[in-house]
Structure formats: C-alpha cells, structure tokens
Design a protein around this motif. Structure first.
Motif, short mmCIF file in Angstrom:
data_model
loop_
_atom_site.label_atom_id
_atom_site.label_comp_id
_atom_site.label_asym_id
_atom_site.label_seq_id
_atom_site.Cartn_x
_atom_site.Cartn_y
_atom_site.Cartn_z
N GLU A 63 -11.08 -13.62 -5.70
CA GLU A 63 -10.18 -14.49 -6.46
C GLU A 63 -9.01 -13.73 -7.07
OE1 GLU A 63 -10.61 -17.72 -6.24
OE2 GLU A 63 -12.38 -17.30 -5.03
N ALA A 64 -9.03 -12.40 -7.00
CA ALA A 64 -7.94 -11.60 -7.56
C ALA A 64 -6.65 -11.86 -6.78
CB ALA A 64 -8.29 -10.12 -7.51
N LYS A 65 -5.54 -11.63 -7.43
CA LYS A 65 -4.24 -11.77 -6.77
C LYS A 65 -4.14 -10.74 -5.65
CE LYS A 65 0.70 -11.83 -7.72
NZ LYS A 65 1.75 -11.64 -8.73
N ARG A 66 -3.60 -11.16 -4.52
CA ARG A 66 -3.46 -10.24 -3.40
C ARG A 66 -2.45 -9.15 -3.76
NH1 ARG A 66 -1.43 -12.38 2.34
NH2 ARG A 66 0.59 -11.73 1.59
N LEU A 72 -0.89 -2.97 0.66
CA LEU A 72 -1.95 -3.29 1.61
C LEU A 72 -2.20 -2.07 2.48
CD1 LEU A 72 -0.97 -6.91 2.64
CD2 LEU A 72 -2.66 -6.20 0.94
N VAL A 73 -3.45 -1.81 2.80
CA VAL A 73 -3.83 -0.60 3.53
C VAL A 73 -4.20 -0.96 4.97
CG1 VAL A 73 -5.47 1.32 3.59
CG2 VAL A 73 -4.73 0.39 1.38
N PRO A 74 -3.52 -0.36 5.96
CA PRO A 74 -3.91 -0.62 7.34
C PRO A 74 -5.23 0.07 7.66
CG PRO A 74 -2.15 1.01 7.26
CD PRO A 74 -2.39 0.55 5.85
N VAL A 75 -6.13 -0.65 8.30
CA VAL A 75 -7.43 -0.10 8.69
C VAL A 75 -7.66 -0.39 10.17
CG1 VAL A 75 -8.47 -0.29 6.39
CG2 VAL A 75 -8.66 -2.21 7.97
N GLU A 76 -8.56 0.39 10.75
CA GLU A 76 -8.96 0.16 12.14
C GLU A 76 -10.41 -0.31 12.14
OE1 GLU A 76 -8.34 2.52 16.23
OE2 GLU A 76 -9.67 3.53 14.80
N ILE A 77 -10.68 -1.37 12.88
CA ILE A 77 -12.03 -1.95 12.92
C ILE A 77 -12.56 -1.87 14.34
CG2 ILE A 77 -13.40 -4.04 12.56
CD1 ILE A 77 -11.25 -4.90 10.52
N GLY A 78 -13.80 -1.43 14.46
CA GLY A 78 -14.47 -1.42 15.75
C GLY A 78 -15.79 -2.14 15.64
#
Length: 197
Positions: A63-66, A72-78
């Motif tokens: 619920e926190a403000k974006r 914003l942190v770019p991440v890699e998802i596998g």
C-alpha cells in the motif's frame, strides 16, 4: 504440482526467491530470502525434490506509494518451470517486484504496441495503428507524449483463427525492453506505465 522456484537477481548480486505458478504462468509478488534447491535438505530433514522457497516471506508494503521512476531497481528473474528469464522492476518503498511477473510480457507488449523513435532519439511505446500509419494520426505514446518519429522493428502480429499464416510478415524475436531500463534512449515512463499502480 504447479509451483516452481523463481530467482530474482539484483544489480548488486543479491538474490531473492519467489514462487512461480505454471497454472497462471506468473510469479507471485512475495519475496523470500532463502530457498532449498533440488537435492538439498529441507529444514525438516527431507530432500528437495524440486527447488522451493523456504522460511517466512520478507516484509513488504504493497500500500506504500510507489518509488519515483529513477529509484525503481531493474532486476532479472529466472523461473525453473519453463527455464525462462526476463527483466522486471523492483520498488524499494514497497519492497516488492512491481512487474512484469512473467516472460509473456514480451509478447504482450509487441502485440499491443509499436516502438517509435522520437525526434530526440528516445524510443517510446505507441499504440498499434492498423489502418493509418500517417505520423499526424499516430496516437500518443504510453507515457502520454505525442511522438512523431521513426517506426522501429518491434510490433509483432498475433496469429488468429482463420489467418493465412503464409501472409504474415517475417516474425520478430521477443524483445525484453525492461532489460534496457538503464539506457538513455528508452522512455522509462512508457515502461513504468505498464506496471500496476
């Protein structure tokens, strides 16, 4: 069992883990600091027959403000179910991945948008226009700006029932624009507009 392990890799080398569902083909937003990998021992002494998160989920504040775009942190998802990798954005204020939550987002963006390079050299996502490609009729970009400019190879046509497949233009490979988050020639506002608020 439709739940698999997803690994979230941060730029500083930190790894977090999440559940990935093959039923809905997406990653859940709760992150975990630990996981048991295939063949390792679970806390109860049993062997992992499939990699999975362990322990309690990390705290998050949905619920926190974006966070502002530049935080914003770019991440890699596998994810292990389909052995698919994609890039996403993590919000440090909410302590959660905002999205995209699946590698399917690449197809969705390319079926829905065109990529247009504006006069300033920045690339924007613009709605796909079927019948009128004149620049003066091109819709605003996803960020809200009007972007006359060069149409780039990006848009893919989604085959539909009854379509003559031999009439399709040459298909383009999937493009993961979130992997280019740190590039100066890509509109971050366009990409951020595709995330849940």
């Amino acid at each position: 069992m439709g739940t698999w392990l997803a690994t979230v890799r941060f730029p500083d080398g930190t790894r977090k883990y999440a559940r990935y569902s093959t039923v809905v083909e997406c990653m859940y937003d709760r992150l975990y600091s630990t996981a048991c990998h295939y063949g390792d021992m679970l806390p109860d002494g049993q062997q992992c027959y499939r990699s999975a998160v362990t322990g309690e989920p990390d705290p998050q504040w949905p619920e926190a403000k974006r966070a502002p775009i530049d935080q914003l942190v770019p991440v890699e998802i596998g994810e292990e179910a389909n052995n698919c990798t994609w890039h996403a954005l993590y919000c440090p204020q909410r302590a959660m991945v905002l999205g995209p939550m699946s590698c399917d987002h690449m197809d969705e963006l390319q079926y829905r948008y065109e990529l247009v390079r504006g006069d300033d050299g920045v690339r924007h996502l613009c709605d796909f226009v079927i019948s009128d490609a004149r620049e003066d009729r091109r819709p605003n970009a996803a960020c809200g700006r009007r972007v006359p400019g060069q149409l780039l190879p990006f848009h893919r046509i989604e085959p539909y029932l009854g379509m003559e497949l031999d009439t399709l233009p040459e298909d383009l490979p999937p493009m993961d624009l979130y992997a280019e988050w740190d590039r100066d020639d890509l509109c971050r506002e366009c990409l951020a507009s595709q995330l849940p608020q």
